[in-house]
Design an enzyme around this catalytic site. Structure first.
Site, PDB file in Angstrom:
ATOM      1  CD  GLU A  29      50.877 -50.576  88.471  1.00 33.26           C
ATOM      2  OE1 GLU A  29      50.227 -49.709  89.065  1.00 33.26           O
ATOM      3  OE2 GLU A  29      51.908 -51.118  88.953  1.00 33.26           O
ATOM      4  NE  ARG A  56      50.261 -44.634  92.215  1.00 35.02           N
ATOM      5  CZ  ARG A  56      49.051 -44.971  91.756  1.00 35.02           C
ATOM      6  NH1 ARG A  56      48.172 -44.039  91.414  1.00 35.02           N
ATOM      7  NH2 ARG A  56      48.704 -46.236  91.629  1.00 35.02           N
ATOM      8  CG  HIS A 107      49.404 -44.606  96.734  1.00 34.65           C
ATOM      9  ND1 HIS A 107      48.468 -44.139  95.837  1.00 34.65           N
ATOM     10  CD2 HIS A 107      49.804 -45.824  96.289  1.00 34.65           C
ATOM     11  CE1 HIS A 107      48.298 -45.048  94.881  1.00 34.65           C
ATOM     12  NE2 HIS A 107      49.089 -46.069  95.131  1.00 34.65           N
ATOM     13  CE  LYS A 133      47.098 -49.206  94.206  1.00 33.50           C
ATOM     14  NZ  LYS A 133      48.082 -49.262  93.098  1.00 33.50           N
TER      15      LYS A 133
END
Length: 216
Positions: A29, A56, A107, A133
């Site tokens: 990643e 992100r 998230h 995810k």
């Protein structure tokens, strides 16, 4: 099968030179949000079959704020090159980012949401994405939530800020990805990726030689 991901902070293009040393992981990643600028795509394209590109958002755990228009354009170009990336669900919806065969993530860094909230956020991406995810802070109810999410077919779940062994446990239960650091944690509760790989390889060897040990 669980894929082991080595998460690599990219602060400058020099950090990209570390990629070849990490290719014993299933994926590397590239956390591009550790820099304030994005590398030229041709620099990373040669590793396209082994990388996950992540930019992100700060409110989902990112380090530096990247202009959303620049981020959107970059992801669209990555898609044209068939490079795998991880994009937040809300960002993908807002900027119409291609998500076919990509990782779509969400998230929760300060609370544990309901299952229905998570499902509704990801519903539109279930069929076409490579994986969904979900990362959730390790507060009351997180184990139940992540376990319920594992009923979905293409999903990776990860608790944040808990004992790293819990990430291994969720991998055994069916999570498709486990992220490990490559010398510097990019999320709380990560093993070094080599340790995660060794543990999973060992458990796989046990299950092959003595299936009843893991299945009862």
């Amino acid at each position: 099968m669980t894929f082991v991901v080595a998460s690599l902070p990219i602060r400058s293009e020099k950090d990209l030179d570390k990629i070849p040393r990490l290719l014993d992981a299933d994926f590397v990643e590239l956390r591009l949000d550790y820099s304030t600028s994005l590398p030229e795509i041709q620099v990373i394209e040669k590793y396209k079959d082994r990388i996950i590109v992540t930019i992100r958002d700060v409110d989902e755990g990112g380090i530096n704020k990247i202009d959303p228009e620049i981020k959107a354009e970059y992801l669209i170009e990555l898609n044209k090159k068939n490079i795998l990336y991880d994009v937040e669900a809300k960002f993908a919806k807002k900027y119409n980012i291609p998500t076919s065969n990509k990782i779509v993530s969400i998230h929760y860094l300060d609370r544990v949401p309901s299952y229905s909230e998570v499902f509704e956020s990801l519903r539109d991406f279930i069929k076409e994405s490579f994986l969904l995810k979900v990362a959730v802070i390790g507060k009351d109810g997180y184990k139940e939530l992540l376990s319920k999410l594992l009923e979905l077919e293409k999903i990776a779940v990860m608790p944040i800020g808990v004992n790293p062994l819990e990430r291994i446990a969720f991998s055994i239960l069916g999570s498709k990805l486990i992220y490990g650091h490559a010398g510097e944690e990019t999320a709380k509760g990560q093993f070094h990726y080599k340790v995660a790989k060794q543990i999973l390889d060992y458990l796989t060897s046990i299950s092959i030689s003595s299936p009843s040990i893991l299945t009862g």
